[in-house]
Design a protein around this motif. Sequence first.
Motif, PDB file in Angstrom:
ATOM      1  N   LYS A 143      -4.989   6.973  -2.449  1.00  0.00           N
ATOM      2  CA  LYS A 143      -4.523   6.151  -1.316  1.00  0.00           C
ATOM      3  C   LYS A 143      -4.133   4.737  -2.601  1.00  0.00           C
ATOM      4  O   LYS A 143      -5.229   5.029  -3.371  1.00  0.00           O
ATOM      5  CB  LYS A 143      -5.380   5.117  -0.612  1.00  0.00           C
ATOM      6  CG  LYS A 143      -4.748   5.893   1.127  1.00  0.00           C
ATOM      7  CD  LYS A 143      -5.749   5.528   1.618  1.00  0.00           C
ATOM      8  CE  LYS A 143      -5.965   5.395   3.179  1.00  0.00           C
ATOM      9  NZ  LYS A 143      -6.699   5.089   4.508  1.00  0.00           N
ATOM     10  N   THR A 183      -2.308   1.014  -4.741  1.00  0.00           N
ATOM     11  CA  THR A 183      -1.871  -0.714  -3.825  1.00  0.00           C
ATOM     12  C   THR A 183      -1.138  -0.730  -5.294  1.00  0.00           C
ATOM     13  O   THR A 183      -1.765  -0.550  -6.639  1.00  0.00           O
ATOM     14  CB  THR A 183      -2.398  -2.010  -3.512  1.00  0.00           C
ATOM     15  OG1 THR A 183      -3.304  -1.424  -2.574  1.00  0.00           O
ATOM     16  CG2 THR A 183      -2.278  -2.706  -3.528  1.00  0.00           C
ATOM     17  N   ASP A 235       0.811  -1.158  -0.198  1.00  0.00           N
ATOM     18  CA  ASP A 235      -0.491  -0.135  -0.045  1.00  0.00           C
ATOM     19  C   ASP A 235       1.164   1.297   0.218  1.00  0.00           C
ATOM     20  O   ASP A 235       2.030   1.175   0.981  1.00  0.00           O
ATOM     21  CB  ASP A 235      -0.889   0.233   1.051  1.00  0.00           C
ATOM     22  CG  ASP A 235      -1.763  -0.962   1.239  1.00  0.00           C
ATOM     23  OD1 ASP A 235      -2.671  -1.536   0.026  1.00  0.00           O
ATOM     24  OD2 ASP A 235      -2.283  -2.121   1.946  1.00  0.00           O
TER      25      ASP A 235
END
Length: 242
Positions: A16, A18, A5
């Motif tokens: 955010k 990943t 992450d």
Amino acid sequence: MDKRDIVIDTADGQAKATVFGDKGGPGAIVYMDAFGPRPGLDSMAERLAAAGYTVLVPDLFYREAPYGPFDAATAFDDPEKRAQIMHLMKVTTQDMSVRDTAAFLDALAAEGAGGPVGVVGYCMGGARALNAAAAYPDRIAAAASFHGGGLASDAPDSPHRRAGSIRARVYVASAGVDGSFPPEQSASLAQALREAEVDHIIENYMGKLHGWAVPDHKVFDAEGAERHWTRLLTLFAETLKV
């Protein structure tokens, strides 16, 4: 499978995201559908990473965080959740995602992705993938849209209006009957891409419904999903040289 992450600094805040896969492979960005990042999308990114790519799955709705989470199979059956999702889609514009893509591409490079990048979008992500390819022609070499909507609409940010800036190879797959990408839009997109001399394929998946390629959708179709994987992996392998 290596999974990490990260937080990406954009012009409008922090997104955010990943990253999947070992460092050093060709980069790929997955533009999410309307239900946001979740295990179902993670599983798709993991499969793409297993084919040799460094895969980034960013939260396109980060400006509105926190939100959800949403269950892709049931969220639209709940009027309150449906309204939340429609709001998120409305306020997260195409131009926002195009601006964000500069930071996404830089984040992939920081993660060790080498060479030109491939992008793929699902549902609302389909148009964003094509618009990103138009905005960053020197960095994006392959762009795919699966059951993307509004690809040749009357909107000023419709991807077909930016076809002249695309240098990537393009693959577009539509559901058999999909009100968000009707036949007249398919024809307009095809004309725009041909006139711009873009190497492209537009394919209609007859009998499949909007969302068929994503495993946690209630209309998921296993046969159609495997066909989608064949097309996507072939496009990326031929263009990004894995």
